[in-house]
Enzyme design. Structure first.
Site, short mmCIF file in Angstrom:
data_model
loop_
_atom_site.label_atom_id
_atom_site.label_comp_id
_atom_site.label_asym_id
_atom_site.label_seq_id
_atom_site.Cartn_x
_atom_site.Cartn_y
_atom_site.Cartn_z
N THR A 33 0.87 -1.10 0.12
CA THR A 33 0.08 0.03 0.13
C THR A 33 0.87 1.14 0.08
OG1 THR A 33 -1.93 -1.16 1.09
CG2 THR A 33 -1.54 1.37 1.47
N GLY A 34 0.23 2.35 -0.44
CA GLY A 34 1.09 3.58 -0.57
C GLY A 34 1.26 4.01 -2.24
N ASP A 89 6.04 -4.07 -1.04
CA ASP A 89 5.59 -3.04 -0.37
C ASP A 89 6.43 -2.05 -0.26
OD1 ASP A 89 3.77 -1.68 1.08
OD2 ASP A 89 3.32 -3.14 2.69
N LYS A 102 6.59 1.35 9.10
CA LYS A 102 5.51 1.10 8.07
C LYS A 102 4.10 1.83 8.76
CE LYS A 102 4.65 -1.93 5.05
NZ LYS A 102 4.65 -0.98 4.25
N GLY A 103 3.31 1.94 7.95
CA GLY A 103 1.85 2.42 8.59
C GLY A 103 1.66 3.82 8.19
N GLU A 111 -0.72 -5.22 6.26
CA GLU A 111 0.69 -5.10 5.60
C GLU A 111 1.48 -6.27 6.29
OE1 GLU A 111 1.27 -0.95 3.60
OE2 GLU A 111 1.68 -1.14 5.55
C1 5RP Z 1 1.21 2.25 4.32
C2 5RP Z 1 2.63 1.97 4.13
C3 5RP Z 1 3.47 2.49 3.10
O1 5RP Z 1 4.13 1.53 2.58
C4 5RP Z 1 4.47 3.73 3.37
O2 5RP Z 1 3.76 4.52 3.99
C5 5RP Z 1 4.78 4.27 2.34
O3 5RP Z 1 4.24 4.96 1.40
P1 5RP Z 1 4.65 5.74 0.24
O4 5RP Z 1 5.28 4.82 -0.77
O5 5RP Z 1 3.57 6.39 -0.29
O6 5RP Z 1 5.83 6.73 0.54
O7 5RP Z 1 3.31 1.58 4.95
O8 5RP Z 1 0.75 1.79 5.44
#
Ligand code: 5RP
Length: 260
Positions: A33-34, A89, A102-103, A111
C-alpha cells in the site's frame, strides 16, 4: 492533467519497475500500500493486460485492492490464499538491517500479516526513506477503539520509561475525524525522533492491552529496491549481503500517468 512526473515520483516509479524482476508467472503475490506500491500495482496490471501475466494477488488494503481491480488484476482474500511467495511493499523508513517503519498509509496491520506470511519480502522505496536509525518518521501504532485513551496513556507511560530524548503521541486524523483503519481501529503516531532499540520498543508496545500492532517491521524484509532521483536503482539483499546498481530511464507513456 500533467504527464510530467516529479523527481520523487520518478524515483518511486523506477524502484517499482526494477522490483518487477522479482515477479514470476504463477506467483502468489502480496501487493503493498502507498504511492510507491501503487506504481508496482500499475506495472503488474500492464503485464496482466498486455502480456497475460498470471498471478494470484492479495492486497494489503482496500485502497490497493481497488487500484488492482481497476488495473485488471484479480484480487483474492488472504484466507483464500493463506501463504504467499512474494510481497512487494513500500516503507516509511528502512535502516541498514532492513528493519522498517511502516504504516504511514494506515495499512500496517494487513501489511504485516501479508508480509509475515510471505516467503520473500521486497521493499520498494525512494532514497529519502534510507536512514541509519529509525524514528524520525513517527511510529504508527494501531489500537482498538474501545478504551483507546487508556491505551494511549499506557503507551505514554511506557514511552516515558524508555531511553529517549522526548516523546509525543498523537491520534491520526482524517480531516476533522479520527482516522479509522480498514480493520476498524485508530492509529496513534508515536513521535520519538530516534528509536535506539526497535526490538525492545516493539516488545513493550505489543504487551499493552489495546495495541493491535505497531509499524515496526523487524526481520521481515529480505531486500530493498531503492530508487534514486538521478535514475539509479539500488538493490540491497540482506540475506546475501549484495548491493547492485543499475540505471533505469523513465519513458513517460501517457497511459501510465493518466491518473497522476
Ligand atoms: C502504508 C505504508 C506505506 O508503504 C508507506 O507509508 C510508504 O508509502 P509511500 O510509498 O506513499 O511513501 O506503510 O501503510
Amino acid at each position: 492533467m500533467s504527464n510530467k512526473l516529479s523527481a520523487a515520483d520518478k524515483a518511486k516509479f523506477i524502484c517499482a519497475k526494477r522490483a518487477m524482476d522479482f515477479v514470476k508467472p504463477g506467483m502468489r503475490l502480496g501487493l503493498g500500500t502507498g504511492s510507491t506500491a501503487a506504481w508496482l500495482v500499475r506495472l503488474i496490471g500492464e503485464e496482466v493486460r498486455n502480456n497475460g501475466l498470471q498471478i494470484i494477488a492479495v492486497a494489503t488494503s482496500d485502497q490497493t485492492a481497488k487500484l488492482a481491480v481497476e488495473c485488471g488484476i484479480t484480487v483474492r482474500t488472504m484466507d483464500e490464499v493463506k501463504w504467499l511467495d512474494l510481497t512487494i511493499d513500500g516503507a516509511d523508513e528502512f535502516d541498514p538491517r532492513l528493519n522498517l517503519i511502516k504504516g504511514g498509509g494506515a495499512a500496517l496491520l494487513q501489511e504485516k500479516i501479508v508480509a509475515t506470511a510471505s516467503d520473500q519480502v521486497v521493499i520498494i522505496a525512494d532514497e529519502s526513506k534510507d536512514v541509519q536509525v529509525l524514528g524520525k518518521f513517527p511510529l504508527p501504532i494501531e489500537v482498538v477503539k474501545f478504551g483507546w485513551m487508556t491505551t494511549k496513556g499506557l503507551i505514554e507511560e511506557a514511552a516515558s520509561n524508555l531511553d529517549v530524548m522526548s516523546y509525543n503521541l498523537t491520534v491520526r486524523m482524517d480531516g476533522d475525524v479520527k482516522l479509522v483503519t480498514d480493520e476498524g481501529h485508530y492509529i496513534l503516531d508515536l513521535h520519538l525522533g530516534r528509536i535506539g532499540n526497535p526490538r525492545e520498543l516493539s516488545l513493550i508496545l505489543n504487551q499493552i492491552p489495546g495495541v493491535v500492532e505497531t509499524g515496526l517491521f523487524l526481520d521481515i524484509a529480505d531486500a530493498v529496491v531503492i530508487g534514486h532521483i538521478d535514475g539509479r536503482v539500488e538493490v540491497r539483499d540482506i540475506n546475501t549481503g549484495t548491493i547492485e546498481f543499475e540505471q533505469i530511464d523513465v519513458v513517460e507513456q501517457d497511459n501510465m500517468f493518466l491518473d497522476i
